[in-house]
Design an enzyme around this catalytic site. Sequence first.
Site, short mmCIF file in Angstrom:
data_model
loop_
_atom_site.label_atom_id
_atom_site.label_comp_id
_atom_site.label_asym_id
_atom_site.label_seq_id
_atom_site.Cartn_x
_atom_site.Cartn_y
_atom_site.Cartn_z
N CYS A 111 103.46 38.35 -11.73
CA CYS A 111 103.60 37.02 -12.32
C CYS A 111 102.71 36.84 -13.56
O CYS A 111 102.89 35.88 -14.32
CB CYS A 111 103.28 35.95 -11.30
SG CYS A 111 104.37 35.97 -9.85
N HIS A 247 101.34 29.39 -14.88
CA HIS A 247 102.38 30.03 -14.07
C HIS A 247 102.86 29.04 -13.01
O HIS A 247 102.07 28.42 -12.29
CB HIS A 247 101.80 31.28 -13.41
CG HIS A 247 102.68 31.86 -12.35
ND1 HIS A 247 104.02 32.08 -12.52
CD2 HIS A 247 102.40 32.26 -11.07
CE1 HIS A 247 104.54 32.59 -11.42
NE2 HIS A 247 103.57 32.70 -10.52
N ASN A 277 109.69 29.74 -8.47
CA ASN A 277 108.79 30.73 -9.06
C ASN A 277 109.63 31.89 -9.60
O ASN A 277 110.17 32.68 -8.84
CB ASN A 277 107.81 31.22 -7.99
CG ASN A 277 106.84 32.26 -8.51
OD1 ASN A 277 106.98 32.78 -9.62
ND2 ASN A 277 105.83 32.58 -7.71
#
EC number: 2.3.1.180
Length: 320
Positions: A111, A247, A277
């Site tokens: 990520c 994020h 996500n």
Amino acid sequence: MNMRILGTGSYVPERIVTNDDLAQIVETSDEWISTRTGIRERRISQGEGTSFMAAEAAKKALEQSGIKPEELDLILLGTSTPDNCFPSGACEVQGAVGASGAVAFDISAACSGFIFALNTAQAFFESGIYKTALVIGCDVLSKIVDWEDRSTCVLFGDGAGAVVVQAEEGKGFRMVMGSDGSRASSMECPSRTNDNFLTGRKPEAGFTTMDGQEIFRFAVKKVPECAEELLEKNGVDREEIKYFVLHQANYRIVEAIAKRMRLPIERFPMNIDRYGNTSGATIPILLDELNREGKLSRGDKIALAGFGAGLTWGAALLEW
């Protein structure tokens, strides 16, 4: 050299999968998912691959930037879900957009991939090696998620975001990056088992596993530290930052980070409710939305920060 964003772009699959849709395949509910994560729906690929989605986002960023593909020196793709072991997704994007003069390669930092790729481009700019780059974050997490595991399958979506950046005269902002491999097992996905003809077993693909509580504790502690380090390194006060673009892993994580930094949640834009996500794609997708909605003006300072498996973390400071 300083780094300037000239254009942004994003791409998400058409198929929307809601929390109610997931409740049909695992024991969960919209209330259970939304109250714990902030997610209400996500986009899921129906065959679109990582390289295809990355290229679509790249084309939009190039169009907005006014940069021709052949003017690109560098293409970096932050992804942990490439279509192939090789060639790299970045090379496939290079072919798709016609960037014949660019060097292209992938960066794997889960990520944190887009942040790592963006900071790598900045390092190339400061060294004088390259001056124009296409930086992409893209993941198709739906292909590595166990759709019978409600602790993970409700969290993730697919998508791509891209920026075209160029070096310009001026002092560049200092960056922050870090890794802690001693905690690698807290989130992992084996690509293949270590089997071959000598073991008598065929290699098998694995699924994503995650210690959610460990990742939560890591994120709410490390991201504020990372952001504060970024500001201190660059001599910038937090009040000079228009947005902290983080994020998009979990609404509660972003909320906890804002509280820890003692800043209003309005300075932490979010779109996790619509996309979930998307790993390396969350930050550039959100940047593209802010840009195209006219929420960013010339001279605005924005801080980007990501965290992910590895464990990895990183931050970058940009002036729009």
